[in-house]
Design a protein around this motif. Structure first.
Motif, PDB file in Angstrom:
ATOM      1  N   PRO A  42       0.839  -1.197   0.000  1.00 32.31           N
ATOM      2  CA  PRO A  42       0.000   0.000   0.000  1.00 32.31           C
ATOM      3  C   PRO A  42       0.874   1.247   0.000  1.00 32.31           C
ATOM      4  CG  PRO A  42      -0.752  -1.588   1.631  1.00 32.31           C
ATOM      5  CD  PRO A  42       0.566  -2.064   1.150  1.00 32.31           C
ATOM      6  N   SER A  43       0.375   2.266  -0.634  1.00 27.82           N
ATOM      7  CA  SER A  43       1.153   3.503  -0.722  1.00 27.82           C
ATOM      8  C   SER A  43       0.695   4.487   0.348  1.00 27.82           C
ATOM      9  CB  SER A  43       0.997   4.116  -2.113  1.00 27.82           C
ATOM     10  OG  SER A  43      -0.375   4.401  -2.365  1.00 27.82           O
ATOM     11  N   GLY A  44       1.418   5.597   0.457  1.00 24.92           N
ATOM     12  CA  GLY A  44       1.072   6.633   1.421  1.00 24.92           C
ATOM     13  C   GLY A  44       1.906   6.529   2.679  1.00 24.92           C
ATOM     14  N   GLN A  45       1.507   7.283   3.693  1.00 26.67           N
ATOM     15  CA  GLN A  45       2.228   7.295   4.959  1.00 26.67           C
ATOM     16  C   GLN A  45       2.114   5.943   5.651  1.00 26.67           C
ATOM     17  OE1 GLN A  45       3.959   9.896   5.876  1.00 26.67           O
ATOM     18  NE2 GLN A  45       4.638   9.147   7.887  1.00 26.67           N
ATOM     19  N   PRO A  46       3.229   5.361   6.075  1.00 25.69           N
ATOM     20  CA  PRO A  46       3.165   4.057   6.751  1.00 25.69           C
ATOM     21  C   PRO A  46       2.288   4.112   8.004  1.00 25.69           C
ATOM     22  CG  PRO A  46       5.424   4.604   6.170  1.00 25.69           C
ATOM     23  CD  PRO A  46       4.608   5.840   5.930  1.00 25.69           C
ATOM     24  N   VAL A  47       1.587   3.017   8.247  1.00 25.84           N
ATOM     25  CA  VAL A  47       0.759   2.876   9.441  1.00 25.84           C
ATOM     26  C   VAL A  47       1.597   2.220  10.538  1.00 25.84           C
ATOM     27  CG1 VAL A  47      -1.279   1.764  10.418  1.00 25.84           C
ATOM     28  CG2 VAL A  47      -1.345   2.665   8.082  1.00 25.84           C
ATOM     29  N   THR A  48       1.476   2.715  11.747  1.00 26.33           N
ATOM     30  CA  THR A  48       2.192   2.114  12.871  1.00 26.33           C
ATOM     31  C   THR A  48       1.285   1.119  13.581  1.00 26.33           C
ATOM     32  OG1 THR A  48       3.585   4.072  13.203  1.00 26.33           O
ATOM     33  CG2 THR A  48       3.369   2.541  15.058  1.00 26.33           C
ATOM     34  N   LEU A  49       1.705  -0.146  13.569  1.00 31.32           N
ATOM     35  CA  LEU A  49       0.993  -1.211  14.276  1.00 31.32           C
ATOM     36  C   LEU A  49       1.720  -1.456  15.593  1.00 31.32           C
ATOM     37  CD1 LEU A  49      -1.221  -3.492  14.158  1.00 31.32           C
ATOM     38  CD2 LEU A  49       0.615  -4.990  13.324  1.00 31.32           C
ATOM     39  N   THR A  50       1.033  -1.241  16.709  1.00 24.64           N
ATOM     40  CA  THR A  50       1.667  -1.436  18.015  1.00 24.64           C
ATOM     41  C   THR A  50       1.370  -2.841  18.536  1.00 24.64           C
ATOM     42  OG1 THR A  50      -0.236  -0.377  19.084  1.00 24.64           O
ATOM     43  CG2 THR A  50       1.684   0.998  18.637  1.00 24.64           C
ATOM     44  N   VAL A  51       2.410  -3.492  19.054  1.00 21.24           N
ATOM     45  CA  VAL A  51       2.310  -4.871  19.517  1.00 21.24           C
ATOM     46  C   VAL A  51       2.974  -4.980  20.887  1.00 21.24           C
ATOM     47  CG1 VAL A  51       2.878  -7.278  19.027  1.00 21.24           C
ATOM     48  CG2 VAL A  51       2.427  -5.700  17.130  1.00 21.24           C
ATOM     49  N   GLU A  52       2.257  -5.539  21.834  1.00 18.03           N
ATOM     50  CA  GLU A  52       2.823  -5.737  23.171  1.00 18.03           C
ATOM     51  C   GLU A  52       3.951  -6.760  23.137  1.00 18.03           C
ATOM     52  OE1 GLU A  52       1.413  -7.287  27.628  1.00 18.03           O
ATOM     53  OE2 GLU A  52      -0.080  -6.893  26.069  1.00 18.03           O
ATOM     54  N   VAL A  53       4.955  -6.553  23.972  1.00 19.07           N
ATOM     55  CA  VAL A  53       6.010  -7.545  24.159  1.00 19.07           C
ATOM     56  C   VAL A  53       6.407  -7.522  25.629  1.00 19.07           C
ATOM     57  CG1 VAL A  53       7.916  -5.953  23.627  1.00 19.07           C
ATOM     58  CG2 VAL A  53       8.231  -8.421  23.306  1.00 19.07           C
ATOM     59  N   ASN A  81       3.289  -4.317   3.844  1.00 18.62           N
ATOM     60  CA  ASN A  81       1.979  -3.771   4.202  1.00 18.62           C
ATOM     61  C   ASN A  81       2.023  -2.277   4.506  1.00 18.62           C
ATOM     62  OD1 ASN A  81      -0.029  -6.243   4.581  1.00 18.62           O
ATOM     63  ND2 ASN A  81       1.989  -6.898   5.317  1.00 18.62           N
ATOM     64  N   ASN A  82       3.131  -1.629   4.080  1.00 22.39           N
ATOM     65  CA  ASN A  82       3.300  -0.199   4.322  1.00 22.39           C
ATOM     66  C   ASN A  82       3.046   0.130   5.790  1.00 22.39           C
ATOM     67  OD1 ASN A  82       3.924   2.455   3.504  1.00 22.39           O
ATOM     68  ND2 ASN A  82       1.749   2.982   3.325  1.00 22.39           N
ATOM     69  N   ALA A  83       3.688  -0.674   6.628  1.00 26.28           N
ATOM     70  CA  ALA A  83       3.472  -0.535   8.066  1.00 26.28           C
ATOM     71  C   ALA A  83       4.794  -0.570   8.815  1.00 26.28           C
ATOM     72  CB  ALA A  83       2.566  -1.656   8.578  1.00 26.28           C
ATOM     73  N   GLU A 357      -7.741  -4.600  11.338  1.00 25.13           N
ATOM     74  CA  GLU A 357      -7.523  -5.438  10.158  1.00 25.13           C
ATOM     75  C   GLU A 357      -6.054  -5.747   9.973  1.00 25.13           C
ATOM     76  OE1 GLU A 357      -9.281  -4.076   6.565  1.00 25.13           O
ATOM     77  OE2 GLU A 357     -11.322  -4.009   7.368  1.00 25.13           O
ATOM     78  N   LEU A 358      -5.209  -4.743  10.163  1.00 21.05           N
ATOM     79  CA  LEU A 358      -3.768  -4.944  10.030  1.00 21.05           C
ATOM     80  C   LEU A 358      -3.266  -5.893  11.113  1.00 21.05           C
ATOM     81  CD1 LEU A 358      -1.230  -4.111   8.438  1.00 21.05           C
ATOM     82  CD2 LEU A 358      -0.938  -2.222  10.066  1.00 21.05           C
ATOM     83  N   ALA A 359      -3.844  -5.813  12.289  1.00 22.19           N
ATOM     84  CA  ALA A 359      -3.449  -6.696  13.387  1.00 22.19           C
ATOM     85  C   ALA A 359      -3.723  -8.156  13.034  1.00 22.19           C
ATOM     86  CB  ALA A 359      -4.193  -6.311  14.661  1.00 22.19           C
ATOM     87  N   ILE A 360      -4.889  -8.434  12.467  1.00 25.91           N
ATOM     88  CA  ILE A 360      -5.216  -9.801  12.068  1.00 25.91           C
ATOM     89  C   ILE A 360      -4.322 -10.251  10.929  1.00 25.91           C
ATOM     90  CG2 ILE A 360      -7.002 -11.287  11.093  1.00 25.91           C
ATOM     91  CD1 ILE A 360      -7.416 -10.663  14.028  1.00 25.91           C
TER      92      ILE A 360
END
Length: 525
Positions: A42-53, A81-83, A357-360
């Motif tokens: 995907p194009s555009g500004q990357p999406v930040t997916l936050t994940v616990e650790v 995934n532009n993330a 959706e990105l999380a799944i």
């Protein structure tokens, strides 16, 4: 092995437990190489997916957001995934408290997780987490296939998929270990019953076969820590119907009082670590163990085989030889013990997340066998070596370090080694203890025999949600108080503490579980 589903009601009394995790080598990917056919990102500004650790505070650990494993994730999932996958460290010892704070503030990571099903129940009830059925159907087909119906069931509440449970591949829980070299020196056999164990502990105390200063026949730490009482409780429990076993708190099980009285006897005869109740970090118990002072103990099924225990023990006492045993036999001649359910950590997506959706998609990507292999074993020659056709992790510090067993904090869809075949998984588990492979297989076999698993209630227990943490804390405190009490005061103290426990929410939880259990049985008809 046939696993019988029974219940361990409430936060489990630690007479049961204290508190541990496919493809071939030719399929493994190399770091920073895509693991599936690439599509246009995907194009555009990357999406930040936050994940616990989990931040486990392991000495020498890498930056939890910038290491071999996180770079692999961002190179192979993020870029496609532009993330940007950003990891949010949470102290392991504060996981529930910290998650509650983040959830209340609307700042919980897009992908959060907990091992506590009661916490998931609570957030499901108050509509704090997302229902995942539609998301899984759309973007989680491979994930659904990998986990399977049985595992996914553990994340369903009121018929809705509210969490994604990881698949647990290693089902053994606790293990019992004894110094075989001490037994040999005293001419004693491996103890196979409580009475035999008692006589052995007395011999360890009186004859001190290791010649150590301050011999400890049975090594313990504070209740709720790594060291436990294994299946001692089960060996005393009397007969109960399935409903009684499922719904009755351990404090009320017939024989439970006798089990704790047995521990009280051992403590007052100086057969147990003298200051165990003060050891709330297990540092003292680990020190006693690796310095060769302990003759018998119970912990995770592979505990003495782990390098942080086996290596210093070997350096300090080269002749020390711990072997697994099964010693708590019940009246039926069985060594009844709890094993893990098929599910592991519960992954949830908070209602505050904007990236469900990105999380799944992320979890779906992770279920690819090649991805799992790299995250667990890394690159051959760098992160692992092949031994007898099985990958063996090379323990390291810095960027390549795994801060948890097989990176389970980064592999959220699985708890335990995953090579696509359970026999290979067991062999690989054993291979993770180089030099002790045969003992590891023996311990795993012992601790997956005569087992039962915790019963899963498909409806949230409101009382358990309300009182669960309080009751869990009380469990630990009560157990320690009873073990160190004066023998003459034990009976009255037991009755007093149990009455307080039931009044503090134990009875409410029990009554509600009876109601839920009966409804579940009625629905099966």
């Amino acid at each position: 092995m046939k696993m019988q589903k029974m219940a361990v009601l409430l936060p489990v009394l630690t007479l049961l437990t204290s508190a541990l995790a496919g493809c071939s080598s030719s399929d493994k990917p190399k770091e920073s190489q895509p693991t599936s056919k690439e599509a246009a990102a995907p194009s555009g500004q990357p999406v930040t997916l936050t994940v616990e650790v989990f931040d486990r505070g392991v000495q020498g650990q890498p930056d939890l957001n910038n290491n071999t494993w996180t770079r692999y994730i961002n190179d192979n999932f993020g870029k496609q995934n532009n993330a940007i996958v950003k990891f949010v460290p949470v102290p392991r010892s504060q996981e529930i408290d910290k998650l509650n704070v983040l959830m209340a503030a609307g700042e919980a990571p897009d992908i959060s997780f907990t091992y506590d099903s009661a916490t998931v129940s609570r957030y499901s009830k108050i509509n704090g987490i997302m229902q995942l059925n539609d998301l899984l159907a759309k973007d989680g087909k491979e994930l659904t296939k990998y986990l399977g119906k049985t595992v996914l069931t553990y994340g369903q509440f009121d018929g809705k998929q509210m969490a994604i449970p990881a698949k647990r591949t290693s089902l053994a829980w606790n293990g019992m270990f004894i110094r075989k070299d001490w037994l040999d020196k005293l001419g004693l056999p491996l103890p196979t019953t409580r009475d035999e164990l008692y006589k052995t502990l007395v011999a360890f105390r009186d004859k001190n076969p290791g010649g150590v200063d301050g011999v400890i026949p049975w090594g313990l730490a504070a209740t709720g820590m790594n060291y436990s009482y294994g299946n001692l409780g089960e060996s005393f429990w009397g007969k109960q119907s399935e409903e009684e076993f499922v719904t009755t708190p351990n404090w009320l099980k017939p024989g439970n009082k006798d089990a704790l009285k047995f521990l009280n006897k051992l403590y007052n005869e100086k057969l147990i670590s003298p200051d165990f109740a003060l050891d709330k970090t297990v540092k003292q118990a680990n020190a006693d163990l690796t310095n060769g002072k302990i003759g018998f103990f119970i912990a995770n099924w592979d505990y003495p085989l782990r390098q942080n225990i086996s290596e210093p023990l070997k350096a300090n006492v080269p002749t020390a030889n711990f072997v697994p045993i099964d010693t708590f036999k019940n009246d039926e001649g069985k060594y009844k013990k709890i094993a893990y359910n098929e599910n592991g950590v519960n992954v949830i997506i908070p209602k505050s997340s904007k990236n469900a959706e990105l999380a799944i998609k992320y979890l779906n990507w992770m279920s690819d066998p090649k991805v799992l292999f790299f995250l667990q074993f890394g690159q051959e020659g760098v992160n692992h070596k092949m031994v007898n056709g099985l990958p063996q992790v090379i323990n390291q510090t810095g960027d390549n370090m795994q801060t948890s067993y097989l990176n389970l904090d980064y592999t959220l869809v699985v708890n335990g080694v995953e090579l696509g075949d359970q026999q290979k998984n067991i062999k690989a588990l054993a291979a993770s203890a180089p030099g002790y492979e045969a003992l590891a297989e023996q311990s795993y076999k012992i601790n997956t025999t005569d087992t039962y698993t915790a019963f899963f209630f498909d409806t949230p227990n409101e009382s358990n949600i309300k009182f669960g943490k309080t009751l869990g804390d009380m469990n630990n405190q009560m157990t320690d108080k009873l073990i160190v009490s004066k023998p003459a005061e034990f009976d009255s103290l037991y009755d007093k503490l149990v009455a307080e426990y039931m009044a503090a929410g134990g009875k409410a939880v029990m009554d509600e579980n009876v109601k839920i259990y009966k409804a579940m049985q009625a629905n099966k008809k």
